[in-house]
Design an enzyme around this catalytic site. Structure first.
Site, PDB file in Angstrom:
ATOM      1  N   SER A 133      -5.664  -4.813 -29.293  1.00  0.00           N
ATOM      2  CA  SER A 133      -4.502  -5.456 -29.697  1.00  0.00           C
ATOM      3  C   SER A 133      -3.453  -4.440 -29.746  1.00  0.00           C
ATOM      4  O   SER A 133      -3.587  -3.224 -30.093  1.00  0.00           O
ATOM      5  CB  SER A 133      -4.504  -6.426 -31.050  1.00  0.00           C
ATOM      6  OG  SER A 133      -3.222  -6.826 -31.224  1.00  0.00           O
ATOM      7  N   TYR A 146      -5.116  -7.105 -40.468  1.00  0.00           N
ATOM      8  CA  TYR A 146      -5.396  -7.298 -39.148  1.00  0.00           C
ATOM      9  C   TYR A 146      -5.084  -5.940 -38.313  1.00  0.00           C
ATOM     10  O   TYR A 146      -5.947  -5.520 -37.609  1.00  0.00           O
ATOM     11  CB  TYR A 146      -4.647  -8.363 -38.514  1.00  0.00           C
ATOM     12  CG  TYR A 146      -4.877  -8.569 -37.005  1.00  0.00           C
ATOM     13  CD1 TYR A 146      -6.152  -9.199 -36.756  1.00  0.00           C
ATOM     14  CD2 TYR A 146      -3.925  -8.462 -36.235  1.00  0.00           C
ATOM     15  CE1 TYR A 146      -6.162  -9.236 -35.254  1.00  0.00           C
ATOM     16  CE2 TYR A 146      -4.131  -8.668 -34.746  1.00  0.00           C
ATOM     17  CZ  TYR A 146      -5.497  -8.993 -34.468  1.00  0.00           C
ATOM     18  OH  TYR A 146      -5.480  -9.368 -33.125  1.00  0.00           O
TER      19      TYR A 146
END
Ligand code: 8X3
Length: 247
Positions: A133, A146
């Site tokens: 990501s 995250y």
């Protein structure tokens, strides 16, 4: 026996995983669709003439079952299972949510990779693709659990490439930015649809799961000597994590 090259996609029940399973099947792969929700992957596997295997990447026994179903030869592994749980400043973040994010995005990836490495090696020409990501490259407020996990995904990928050099296994990371999927933000915000929708509000064209699947499939289908180390993919409207054009 099928002569198709074999691919495994984890987290194949929705979003990027399901789109990747479809895209790889369109390129001629026999795709093993792995996820917890069997109804969804069974439907998908029927659609693409693949195989559905119930798998929870946080459970060792379940992952061993996946390896058993795959068999001796595997050409492509897409470690896609992952996700964000919660959104809070470090000061008030929930330890269990952080633990769960590390478990799925990092330890789960390690577990599946360990279980399937022998079959990847045995193929003589394999590609291992981890779905990272832009959160693995940046920090943003309320995202530390995250972003820390996705930085982990990136570093495990880099480590694997070092450890496996000289072997017939390419190691890649595809790192998307803003992708509008059915579930990513909904899961992150605990089912709060309004909060999930606000993430993409006014963004002319966020990426769709199919765009990322296309990138993954491209990485998976380069000639054997070509290793795409990292591919960062964002919508045109996202210049940087915090710099998003909205209309
Ligand atoms: C998803 C990208 O911006 O939500 O992996 O961190 S972001």
């Amino acid at each position: 026996m099928s002569t198709r090259r074999v691919a495994v996609v984890t987290g194949a029940s929705s979003g990027i995983g399901a789109a990747t399973a479809r895209a790889l099947a369109a390129q001629g792969f026999r795709v093993v669709c792995a996820a917890r929700r069997t109804d969804r992957i069974e439907q998908l596997a029927a659609e693409i003439d693949g195989l559905a295997v119930a798998c929870d990447v946080t459970d060792a026994e379940s992952v061993a079952g996946l390896a058993g179903a795959v068999g001796d030869i595997l050409h492509v592994l897409v470690n896609n299972a992952g996700g964000a749980f919660g959104s809070a400043p470090v000061e008030s973040a929930d330890a269990e949510q952080w633990q769960a994010m590390y478990d799925v995005n990092v330890v789960g990836l390690m577990r599946v990779t360990q279980a399937l490495l022998p079959a990847l090696r045995a193929s003589g020409d394999a590609v291992l693709i981890n779905v990272g990501s832009t959160a693995g490259r940046n920090a943003y407020e309320t995202g530390a659990g995250y972003t820390a996990a996705k930085h982990g995904t990136k570093v495990v990928t880099q480590t694997l490439r070092l450890e496996l050099v000289g072997e017939p296994i390419r190691v890649s990371e595809v790192a998307p930015g803003m992708v509008h999927t059915e579930e990513f933000s909904l899961v992150r915000f605990g089912g709060d649809q309004a909060k999930a929708d606000a993430v993409y509000a006014g963004v002319p064209d966020p990426l769709m799961a199919e765009d990322v699947a296309d990138a993954i499939t491209w990485v998976a289908t380069r000639p054997a000597h070509v290793n795409i180390d990292e591919l960062v993919i964002k919508p045109r409207a996202q210049a940087a994590q915090h710099k998003v054009h909205r209309v």
